[in-house]
Design a protein around this motif. Structure first.
Motif, PDB file in Angstrom:
ATOM      1  N   ILE A 364       0.848  -1.190   0.000  1.00 43.29           N
ATOM      2  CA  ILE A 364       0.000   0.000   0.000  1.00 43.29           C
ATOM      3  C   ILE A 364       0.886   1.244   0.000  1.00 43.29           C
ATOM      4  O   ILE A 364       1.666   1.456   0.929  1.00 43.29           O
ATOM      5  CB  ILE A 364      -0.976  -0.001   1.209  1.00 43.29           C
ATOM      6  N   ASP A 365       0.813   2.020  -1.058  1.00 47.96           N
ATOM      7  CA  ASP A 365       1.525   3.304  -1.152  1.00 47.96           C
ATOM      8  C   ASP A 365       3.006   3.189  -0.806  1.00 47.96           C
ATOM      9  O   ASP A 365       3.540   3.984  -0.033  1.00 47.96           O
ATOM     10  CB  ASP A 365       0.874   4.334  -0.224  1.00 47.96           C
ATOM     11  N   GLY A 366       3.690   2.211  -1.347  1.00 49.94           N
ATOM     12  CA  GLY A 366       5.116   2.069  -1.092  1.00 49.94           C
ATOM     13  C   GLY A 366       5.451   1.335   0.183  1.00 49.94           C
ATOM     14  O   GLY A 366       6.631   1.099   0.480  1.00 49.94           O
ATOM     15  N   ASP A 367       4.453   0.984   0.967  1.00 48.19           N
ATOM     16  CA  ASP A 367       4.654   0.218   2.194  1.00 48.19           C
ATOM     17  C   ASP A 367       4.073  -1.186   2.008  1.00 48.19           C
ATOM     18  O   ASP A 367       3.397  -1.477   1.024  1.00 48.19           O
ATOM     19  CB  ASP A 367       3.945   0.898   3.380  1.00 48.19           C
ATOM     20  N   SER A 368       4.336  -2.064   2.980  1.00 51.16           N
ATOM     21  CA  SER A 368       3.691  -3.376   3.039  1.00 51.16           C
ATOM     22  C   SER A 368       3.245  -3.601   4.470  1.00 51.16           C
ATOM     23  O   SER A 368       4.042  -3.429   5.397  1.00 51.16           O
ATOM     24  CB  SER A 368       4.651  -4.485   2.604  1.00 51.16           C
ATOM     25  N   HIS A 369       1.974  -4.007   4.639  1.00 48.06           N
ATOM     26  CA  HIS A 369       1.428  -4.137   5.987  1.00 48.06           C
ATOM     27  C   HIS A 369       0.487  -5.326   6.099  1.00 48.06           C
ATOM     28  O   HIS A 369       0.150  -5.973   5.100  1.00 48.06           O
ATOM     29  CB  HIS A 369       0.707  -2.842   6.379  1.00 48.06           C
ATOM     30  N   LEU A 370       0.071  -5.568   7.339  1.00 45.43           N
ATOM     31  CA  LEU A 370      -0.872  -6.643   7.642  1.00 45.43           C
ATOM     32  C   LEU A 370      -2.290  -6.073   7.650  1.00 45.43           C
ATOM     33  O   LEU A 370      -2.530  -4.988   8.191  1.00 45.43           O
ATOM     34  CB  LEU A 370      -0.546  -7.256   9.008  1.00 45.43           C
ATOM     35  N   PHE A 371      -3.211  -6.833   7.066  1.00 43.16           N
ATOM     36  CA  PHE A 371      -4.620  -6.446   7.008  1.00 43.16           C
ATOM     37  C   PHE A 371      -5.475  -7.610   7.501  1.00 43.16           C
ATOM     38  O   PHE A 371      -5.020  -8.751   7.565  1.00 43.16           O
ATOM     39  CB  PHE A 371      -5.026  -6.097   5.569  1.00 43.16           C
TER      40      PHE A 371
END
Length: 545
Positions: A364-371
């Protein structure tokens, strides 16, 4: 393209060559920036695997062996107590062997990993964790990464069956050099050292050698063996490769993925499916249908549902679906879409312990995260920050979560956190020492509007020792793909260039992932056209800033 822009881009290309040639020279050393010599001190962390009982986190550590110009991988363990680090992490595999890919038995008593050692044909090793470990050992019949049944009594794995035919003669083996469907024939196949190619897939990215003809390659099948060892049973006999085996909760079925049209070189559709088979053998059943591709199946804790990813057609939105399972593994009714109102691409799903929601990672927008996603609820972002998180792993009760995190000035390290994202703790610091000795310029976010008003994101890294009012060359970095993305992660090359006196400007133009489906596919039929405008308007924005 204006003359000014053309000159700027030509200068950037020349600057890249100069930077590569001179980055290790006196300029970088005097300014205390990141030099090519620091590559050899860079340590990578990945392959995170939390023990089901939450007692340990296993992970792979990658270092560089400078004198041999290669990377070296080891499996490490971090003991845990109450979900927190208990003591220091330690190496659990031999220092003189390559080891990676840790995975746990359901009760946490065994740790498996991959390691090719000498002339031993079996690369899969096990370590006992419920007693003094002793030497790593094999389990008879298990020679591919193991997938235990929920009760731990059986192990499934994927492997191409042994071929009774002898390998073709020649120093490197010539099997597949002469296409089985070739019209022309050589008089003596054993003496002929050329190739007869009929497949359009005769080359692969990143490999110099030719690929053998696909008709000569034995397909990978599902194998099952008792957990104590023995002779594995081949339970599928497919004309295509099987992959990703997953046990049902009661151990009566194995779900897996495969594409029956994988050898159809003219197939332009997504045709991968999810299949099921009884581990005792029997008919293989397809659970999904074409067109469309389904992947990454995972069974809910109560065994009643299957979560998986689905892409209806090439270039369409990938979604996370959940299907109710009947007693024999068939789908009851239509699968439910948990991400229909969400515009990003979900990663492989992981069920919450109580089955109330599904976790996954995404860019997401240059980041990577947990959803996380649940029926009737919007997708919720769990972790945050200008960084990239990956390799998420969880204990069986869901109380322990481990992952790796990196940002623009920090290589990936191991972290522990609560699955709701409320707390986290850095566990390893393999790179802390050398990081304290260098100057790394932060990546400054830059957002601008392209010619048609499309918003584009990029980052600018200043030269080490930057002084306001000075004059510096700038390098524009362009990622490949196009469906990939730059972002908040550690790029050693960018810091080498920064230490050599360059501005480094990197962007995610249209075609990049992490900005929604329409943005990602905006270059369809216009690759090199619409994204070019994003690059050029970005250069203007960087110069104006």
């Amino acid at each position: 393209m204006t003359r000014e822009r053309s000159r700027l881009l030509r200068a950037a290309a020349v600057g890249a060559v100069l930077a590569t040639a001179g980055a290790g020279g006196e300029l970088g050393a005097q300014r205390g920036g990141y030099t090519p010599a620091h590559y050899y001190r860079l340590v990578g962390v990945g392959d995170v695997a939390v023990a089901p009982n939450g007692a340990y986190v296993a992970f792979t550590v990658t270092t560089v062996v400078e004198l041999e110009n290669r990377r070296h991988r080891e499996v490490w363990l971090q003991p845990l107590a109450g979900g927190r680090p208990s003591g220091d992490p330690f190496r659990v595999t031999a220092v003189n062997q390559e080891s990676s890919g840790p995975r746990w038995s359901p009760d946490g008593s065994l740790l498996a990993f991959s390691s090719s050692r000498g002339d031993d044909p079996n690369p899969i090793w096990f370590i006992r964790m419920d007693r003094p470990a002793g030497e790593a050992f094999h389990i008879e019949g298990v020679d591919a990464p193991p997938v235990w049944s929920p009760d731990g009594s059986q192990i499934a794995f994927v492997k191409a069956p042994e071929d009774d035919e002898e390998e073709d003669s020649g120093p490197a083996g010539r099997r597949g050099w002469i296409a089985p469907d070739a019209v022309s024939r050589t008089l003596d196949g054993e003496r002929f050292d050329g190739r007869v190619i009929t497949s359009i897939r005769y080359k692969r990215d990143g490999r110099l050698s030719f690929q053998p003809h696909y008709m000569t390659q034995t397909k990978r099948q599902i194998m099952v063996v008792d957990a104590a060892g023995g002779t594995p049973r081949q339970i599928t006999r497919l004309s295509f490769n099987a992959g990703g085996p997953v046990w049902s909760e009661d151990g009566r079925l194995i779900f897996f993925t495969g594409d029956e049209r994988e050898d159809d070189e003219l197939d332009s559709e997504n045709t991968g499916d999810i299949w099921a088979v009884d581990p005792r053998g029997g008919a293989v059943r397809r659970l999904t249908s074409n067109p469309g591709s389904e992947s990454a199946p995972t069974v809910s804790p109560d065994g009643g549902s299957l979560a998986f990813l689905s892409t209806p057609a090439r270039g369409e939105q990938t979604d996370l679906l959940v299907a109710e399972l009947g007693p024999d593994g068939h789908f009851r009714g239509q699968p439910r879409n948990l991400t229909s109102a969400w515009d990003l691409r979900p990663g492989a799903p992981h069920w919450a312990p109580d089955g109330s929601f599904v976790l996954f990672s995404a860019g997401i927008d240059g980041d990577s995260h947990l959803f996380r996603a649940a029926d009737g609820q919007p997708v919720e972002q769990v972790t945050r920050g200008e960084r990239r998180l990956s390799s998420f792993s969880f204990s069986e009760d869901g109380d322990v979560m481990a992952f790796t995190a990196t940002d623009a000035v920090t290589p990936a390290e191991l972290y522990l956190g609560s699955p709701d994202g409320s707390t986290e703790q850095k566990v390893t610091g393999f790179n802390d020492d050398w990081l304290s000795q260098v100057t790394l310029m932060p990546a400054e976010e830059l957002v601008w509007s392209s010619n048609d008003g499309t918003e584009v994101q990029g980052w600018l890294v200043k030269p080490v020792g930057f002084t306001e009012g000075g004059s510096y060359p700038m390098i524009l970095k362009i990622h490949g793909g196009p469906h990939s993305a730059y972002g908040n992660t550690f790029f050693p090359t960018f810091h080498v260039l920064s230490a050599a006196g360059f501005f480094v400007f990197y962007t995610n133009p249209r075609g990049s992932s992490g900005y929604g489906h329409d943005f990602q596919y905006a270059t369809r039929g216009a690759w090199g056209i619409v994204d070019r405008e994003d690059y050029l308007s970005g250069v203007d924005a960087a110069l104006e800033g």
